[in-house]
Design a protein around this motif. Structure first.
Motif, PDB file in Angstrom:
ATOM      1  N   PRO A  87      -3.724 -11.193   5.271  1.00 51.20           N
ATOM      2  CA  PRO A  87      -2.422 -11.327   4.609  1.00 51.20           C
ATOM      3  C   PRO A  87      -2.442 -12.420   3.551  1.00 51.20           C
ATOM      4  O   PRO A  87      -3.190 -13.394   3.664  1.00 51.20           O
ATOM      5  CB  PRO A  87      -1.494 -11.708   5.763  1.00 51.20           C
ATOM      6  CG  PRO A  87      -2.387 -12.398   6.745  1.00 51.20           C
ATOM      7  CD  PRO A  87      -3.715 -11.708   6.641  1.00 51.20           C
ATOM      8  N   PRO A  88      -1.626 -12.273   2.520  1.00 52.96           N
ATOM      9  CA  PRO A  88      -1.550 -13.317   1.502  1.00 52.96           C
ATOM     10  C   PRO A  88      -0.889 -14.565   2.065  1.00 52.96           C
ATOM     11  O   PRO A  88      -0.114 -14.487   3.023  1.00 52.96           O
ATOM     12  CB  PRO A  88      -0.684 -12.677   0.413  1.00 52.96           C
ATOM     13  CG  PRO A  88       0.135 -11.654   1.125  1.00 52.96           C
ATOM     14  CD  PRO A  88      -0.733 -11.142   2.231  1.00 52.96           C
TER      15      PRO A  88
ATOM     16  N   LEU B 250       2.990 -15.087   3.808  1.00 54.66           N
ATOM     17  CA  LEU B 250       3.637 -13.887   4.319  1.00 54.66           C
ATOM     18  C   LEU B 250       4.245 -14.132   5.700  1.00 54.66           C
ATOM     19  O   LEU B 250       5.386 -13.742   5.967  1.00 54.66           O
ATOM     20  CB  LEU B 250       2.650 -12.721   4.392  1.00 54.66           C
ATOM     21  CG  LEU B 250       3.225 -11.402   4.935  1.00 54.66           C
ATOM     22  CD1 LEU B 250       4.378 -10.909   4.066  1.00 54.66           C
ATOM     23  CD2 LEU B 250       2.136 -10.340   5.043  1.00 54.66           C
TER      24      LEU B 250
ATOM     25  N   PRO C  46      -0.584  -2.645  -1.153  1.00 47.52           N
ATOM     26  CA  PRO C  46      -1.093  -3.801  -0.413  1.00 47.52           C
ATOM     27  C   PRO C  46      -0.007  -4.378   0.487  1.00 47.52           C
ATOM     28  O   PRO C  46       1.193  -4.226   0.228  1.00 47.52           O
ATOM     29  CB  PRO C  46      -1.463  -4.796  -1.524  1.00 47.52           C
ATOM     30  CG  PRO C  46      -0.545  -4.444  -2.652  1.00 47.52           C
ATOM     31  CD  PRO C  46      -0.376  -2.945  -2.589  1.00 47.52           C
TER      32      PRO C  46
ATOM     33  N   ASN D 299       2.010  -7.276   1.385  1.00 51.23           N
ATOM     34  CA  ASN D 299       2.408  -8.535   0.763  1.00 51.23           C
ATOM     35  C   ASN D 299       3.910  -8.735   0.967  1.00 51.23           C
ATOM     36  O   ASN D 299       4.574  -7.941   1.646  1.00 51.23           O
ATOM     37  CB  ASN D 299       2.046  -8.551  -0.729  1.00 51.23           C
ATOM     38  CG  ASN D 299       2.587  -7.329  -1.464  1.00 51.23           C
ATOM     39  OD1 ASN D 299       3.606  -6.753  -1.075  1.00 51.23           O
ATOM     40  ND2 ASN D 299       1.905  -6.916  -2.524  1.00 51.23           N
ATOM     41  N   GLN D 300       4.428  -9.782   0.368  1.00 53.37           N
ATOM     42  CA  GLN D 300       5.844 -10.114   0.562  1.00 53.37           C
ATOM     43  C   GLN D 300       6.755  -9.031  -0.015  1.00 53.37           C
ATOM     44  O   GLN D 300       7.822  -8.751   0.540  1.00 53.37           O
ATOM     45  CB  GLN D 300       6.150 -11.463  -0.083  1.00 53.37           C
ATOM     46  CG  GLN D 300       7.566 -11.950   0.166  1.00 53.37           C
ATOM     47  CD  GLN D 300       7.767 -13.375  -0.308  1.00 53.37           C
ATOM     48  OE1 GLN D 300       6.909 -14.231  -0.109  1.00 53.37           O
ATOM     49  NE2 GLN D 300       8.900 -13.642  -0.939  1.00 53.37           N
ATOM     50  N   ARG D 301       6.331  -8.392  -1.098  1.00 53.86           N
ATOM     51  CA  ARG D 301       7.169  -7.356  -1.702  1.00 53.86           C
ATOM     52  C   ARG D 301       7.332  -6.169  -0.756  1.00 53.86           C
ATOM     53  O   ARG D 301       8.442  -5.648  -0.585  1.00 53.86           O
ATOM     54  CB  ARG D 301       6.564  -6.901  -3.030  1.00 53.86           C
ATOM     55  CG  ARG D 301       7.389  -5.822  -3.738  1.00 53.86           C
ATOM     56  CD  ARG D 301       6.833  -5.505  -5.108  1.00 53.86           C
ATOM     57  NE  ARG D 301       6.925  -6.675  -5.997  1.00 53.86           N
ATOM     58  CZ  ARG D 301       6.524  -6.684  -7.261  1.00 53.86           C
ATOM     59  NH1 ARG D 301       5.978  -5.595  -7.787  1.00 53.86           N
ATOM     60  NH2 ARG D 301       6.633  -7.773  -7.995  1.00 53.86           N
TER      61      ARG D 301
END
Length: 219
Positions: free
Chosen positions: A169-170, A173, A205, A207-209
């Motif tokens: 994970p980025p 997150l 991916p 990610n937060q989005r």
């Protein structure tokens, strides 16, 4: 005490001592489960919700003591009485035919001064045990509870669940997700599963989005 991570998952998914994240929610349970010499009468029940780390602690204790790990729902016909220690998981689901064998196991372990660890979602007073002698002995057992996760544990759990799925994970997150989901082990498992499924289905991916999209849909 080193940071380690905790929750219930199938064997083979990072259940070693180094993977158990100790926080305020589980520190007492971790300390007691790893010091059996302090247990009154040599027995302990670890309680907590599904996914909170009971099985993980059971495996840590098993490794420490070379113990025998059993599940209350699938006990062997004859319970061995010579193990250095015994762990029975899901004791709140013990079937009626298992009550007498567990009663004798309990007494033999106590007489031999060997440790007896049990896990359950509820305390012994709520177990549906009909054998009076076993019920009284279970209710006299020391109980330690794993409570709902605090922020540190919830973030660590999200990170661990992601990495167990080979997802890197980025940064940020887990910190983004923790205050936006229910503070529970089940909620952490649910959001990670949904993130993974959405990413695969949409070719996106993690990610937060993507997390924001799922959370917005929940709202």
């Amino acid at each position: 005490m080193a940071d380690q991570l905790s929750f219930d998952w199938p064997t083979g998914i990072s259940l070693g001592p180094e993977d158990f994240f100790v926080s305020e929610a589980n520190a007492k349970a971790y300390a007691m489960a790893t010091t059996p010499e302090t247990w009154p009468d040599g027995k302990l029940v670890v309680t907590g919700p599904m996914g909170c780390g009971k099985s993980h602690l059971a495996r840590i204790f098993q490794g420490q003591t070379d113990g025998l790990l059993l599940n209350a729902c699938a006990l062997p016909e004859k319970l061995p009485h010579d193990a250095p220690s015994v762990i029975i998981e899901d004791m709140d689901r013990l079937p009626p035919e298992g009550e007498e064998p567990v009663f004798h196991l309990h007494n033999n372990l106590r007489a031999a001064r060997r440790s007896f660890l049990m896990t359950a979602q509820t305390p012994p007073s709520r177990w549906n045990i009909t054998l009076p002698d076993l019920a009284s002995r279970m209710q006299a057992t020391t109980i330690v509870q794993i409570t709902d996760p605090d922020d540190a544990l919830l973030q660590a759990l999200i990170m661990k669940l992601l990495t167990d799925r080979q997802i890197m994970p980025p940064p940020g997150l887990a910190a983004y997700l923790a205050p936006r989901i229910e503070r529970s082990f089940a909620a952490a498992a649910d959001i990670v599963e949904r993130l993974d499924a959405a990413a695969l289905a949409q070719g996106r991916p993690i990610n937060q989005r993507l997390a924001a999209t799922l959370l917005d849909n929940d709202g």
